[in-house]
Motif scaffolding. Structure first.
Motif, PDB file in Angstrom:
ATOM      1  N   TRP A 197      18.831  39.776  29.625  1.00  0.00           N
ATOM      2  CA  TRP A 197      19.367  39.160  28.432  1.00  0.00           C
ATOM      3  C   TRP A 197      18.272  38.871  27.413  1.00  0.00           C
ATOM      4  O   TRP A 197      17.101  38.755  27.758  1.00  0.00           O
ATOM      5  N   ILE A 198      18.720  38.787  26.184  1.00  0.00           N
ATOM      6  CA  ILE A 198      17.890  38.294  25.094  1.00  0.00           C
ATOM      7  C   ILE A 198      18.713  37.184  24.450  1.00  0.00           C
ATOM      8  O   ILE A 198      19.863  37.398  24.063  1.00  0.00           O
ATOM      9  N   ILE A 199      18.132  36.008  24.361  1.00  0.00           N
ATOM     10  CA  ILE A 199      18.788  34.860  23.749  1.00  0.00           C
ATOM     11  C   ILE A 199      17.978  34.466  22.536  1.00  0.00           C
ATOM     12  O   ILE A 199      16.747  34.412  22.606  1.00  0.00           O
ATOM     13  N   GLU A 200      18.676  34.202  21.430  1.00  0.00           N
ATOM     14  CA  GLU A 200      17.953  33.752  20.240  1.00  0.00           C
ATOM     15  C   GLU A 200      18.642  32.562  19.613  1.00  0.00           C
ATOM     16  O   GLU A 200      19.865  32.475  19.614  1.00  0.00           O
ATOM     17  N   GLY A 201      17.832  31.643  19.113  1.00  0.00           N
ATOM     18  CA  GLY A 201      18.376  30.490  18.416  1.00  0.00           C
ATOM     19  C   GLY A 201      17.311  29.447  18.145  1.00  0.00           C
ATOM     20  O   GLY A 201      16.191  29.533  18.628  1.00  0.00           O
ATOM     21  N   ALA A 202      17.698  28.459  17.356  1.00  0.00           N
ATOM     22  CA  ALA A 202      16.798  27.367  17.001  1.00  0.00           C
ATOM     23  C   ALA A 202      16.964  26.173  17.933  1.00  0.00           C
ATOM     24  O   ALA A 202      16.228  25.201  17.831  1.00  0.00           O
ATOM     25  N   HIS A 203      17.907  26.244  18.847  1.00  0.00           N
ATOM     26  CA  HIS A 203      18.220  25.129  19.732  1.00  0.00           C
ATOM     27  C   HIS A 203      17.084  24.914  20.740  1.00  0.00           C
ATOM     28  O   HIS A 203      16.466  25.855  21.208  1.00  0.00           O
ATOM     29  N   LEU A 204      16.871  23.630  21.084  1.00  0.00           N
ATOM     30  CA  LEU A 204      15.736  23.317  21.945  1.00  0.00           C
ATOM     31  C   LEU A 204      16.122  22.500  23.179  1.00  0.00           C
ATOM     32  O   LEU A 204      15.837  22.908  24.295  1.00  0.00           O
ATOM     33  N   LYS A 205      16.760  21.390  23.008  1.00  0.00           N
ATOM     34  CA  LYS A 205      16.936  20.437  24.116  1.00  0.00           C
ATOM     35  C   LYS A 205      17.786  20.970  25.266  1.00  0.00           C
ATOM     36  O   LYS A 205      17.413  20.851  26.411  1.00  0.00           O
ATOM     37  N   TRP A 206      18.923  21.551  24.995  1.00  0.00           N
ATOM     38  CA  TRP A 206      19.858  21.942  26.064  1.00  0.00           C
ATOM     39  C   TRP A 206      19.604  23.338  26.625  1.00  0.00           C
ATOM     40  O   TRP A 206      20.282  23.759  27.548  1.00  0.00           O
ATOM     41  N   VAL A 207      18.611  24.061  26.100  1.00  0.00           N
ATOM     42  CA  VAL A 207      18.382  25.444  26.542  1.00  0.00           C
ATOM     43  C   VAL A 207      17.270  25.571  27.577  1.00  0.00           C
ATOM     44  O   VAL A 207      16.871  26.681  27.923  1.00  0.00           O
ATOM     45  N   SER A 208      16.790  24.464  28.120  1.00  0.00           N
ATOM     46  CA  SER A 208      15.695  24.540  29.093  1.00  0.00           C
ATOM     47  C   SER A 208      15.992  25.454  30.283  1.00  0.00           C
ATOM     48  O   SER A 208      15.065  26.102  30.792  1.00  0.00           O
ATOM     49  N   PRO A 209      17.242  25.586  30.759  1.00  0.00           N
ATOM     50  CA  PRO A 209      17.470  26.540  31.850  1.00  0.00           C
ATOM     51  C   PRO A 209      17.077  27.978  31.476  1.00  0.00           C
ATOM     52  O   PRO A 209      16.556  28.714  32.320  1.00  0.00           O
TER      53      PRO A 209
END
Length: 184
Positions: free
Chosen positions: A70-82
Motif C-alpha cells: 500500500w501507499i498511504i498519503e495524507g496530512a493526518h498525524l495522531k491516529w495514523v501511527s499504526p
C-alpha cells in the motif's frame, strides 16, 4: 527490474506539498494501490461528505495496512501511527512555504476551471482554509511530524525539494533519470 521497492509507503506533508501526486506516481510505477487518508476520514456522498466515526475510520485504516502492499498519503498525524509502524518507508514532504503557496493557488485555479478534479467543492472558503492549514503547518505541524517520526529511525526520508525527490526516486525507478533529462 528494480528489487528494492518498498511495499508499504506512508507519505505525509502539508496541503500542497505534493503527497497525492507522489502517491499516484509511485502507485502507477510500482503497481501498488494508493489511498488518500481524507477518503478514510470522509465517506464521499452527495450533496455533502459524511465524516466517519473514529472507530470506523480506524477500522478502515487497519484494513488497508493489513494488506501486503500500500501507499498511504495524507496530512493526518495522531491516529495514523499504526501505518507508521508497519510502513517500510515514510516520506515526509516538507517543501518551502512559497512552493506550497504556489501549489495551493495553481490547484485552486485548475479546479475552478475544471482542469483538475477535487473531492470537495473548490470554493473561496476552501481556498482560504488551505492557507490556514498551510500556515498552521509552518507554525507547528511540521515540528510535530518531525518529533513523531523520530520514533521510526531508518525508514524516514525528509524531502524538501523536487530535485531531492527526483534523486531519491532514481534509486527505485530507472526510467526517472531518462524522464528528467527529456523534460527539463
Amino acid at each position: 527490474m528494480v528489487t528494492n521497492i518498498p511495499n508499504r509507503i506512508h507519505i505525509i506533508g502539508s496541503v500542497g506539498s505534493g503527497k497525492t501526486t507522489l502517491a499516484r506516481t509511485l502507485s502507477a510505477q510500482f503497481h501498488i494501490p494508493y489511498y488518500e487518508l481524507d477518503n478514510v476520514v470522509w465517506e464521499r456522498a452527495k450533496p455533502d461528505d459524511i465524516r466517519r466515526s473514529d472507530a470506523d475510520r480506524d477500522a478502515m485504516l487497519i484494513s488497508i495496512i493489513n494488506t501486503k502492499c500500500w501507499i498511504i498519503e495524507g496530512a493526518h498525524l495522531k491516529w495514523v501511527s499504526p501505518s507508521f509502524r508497519l510502513a517500510d518507508l515514510i516520506i515526509f514532504l516538507n517543501p518551502s512555504y512559497s512552493t506550497i503557496t504556489y501549489r495551493i493557488i495553481t490547484r485552486f485555479i485548475k479546479q475552478r476551471l475544471r482542469l483538475e478534479q477535487a473531492h470537495y467543492t473548490p470554493s473561496w472558503g476552501m481556498f482560504k482554509k488551505m492557507f490556514e492549514w498551510s500556515a498552521a503547518f509552518q507554525r507547528e505541524g511540521r515540528y510535530q511530524i518531525q518529533d513523531t517520526l523520530e520514533d521510526y529511525p531508518g525508514k524516514v526520508i525528509v524531502v524538501k525539494s523536487h530535485r531531492q525527490l527526483m534523486q531519491q526516486l532514481k534509486q527505485w525507478i530507472p526510467s526517472i533519470e531518462h524522464q528528467e533529462r527529456t523534460s527539463g
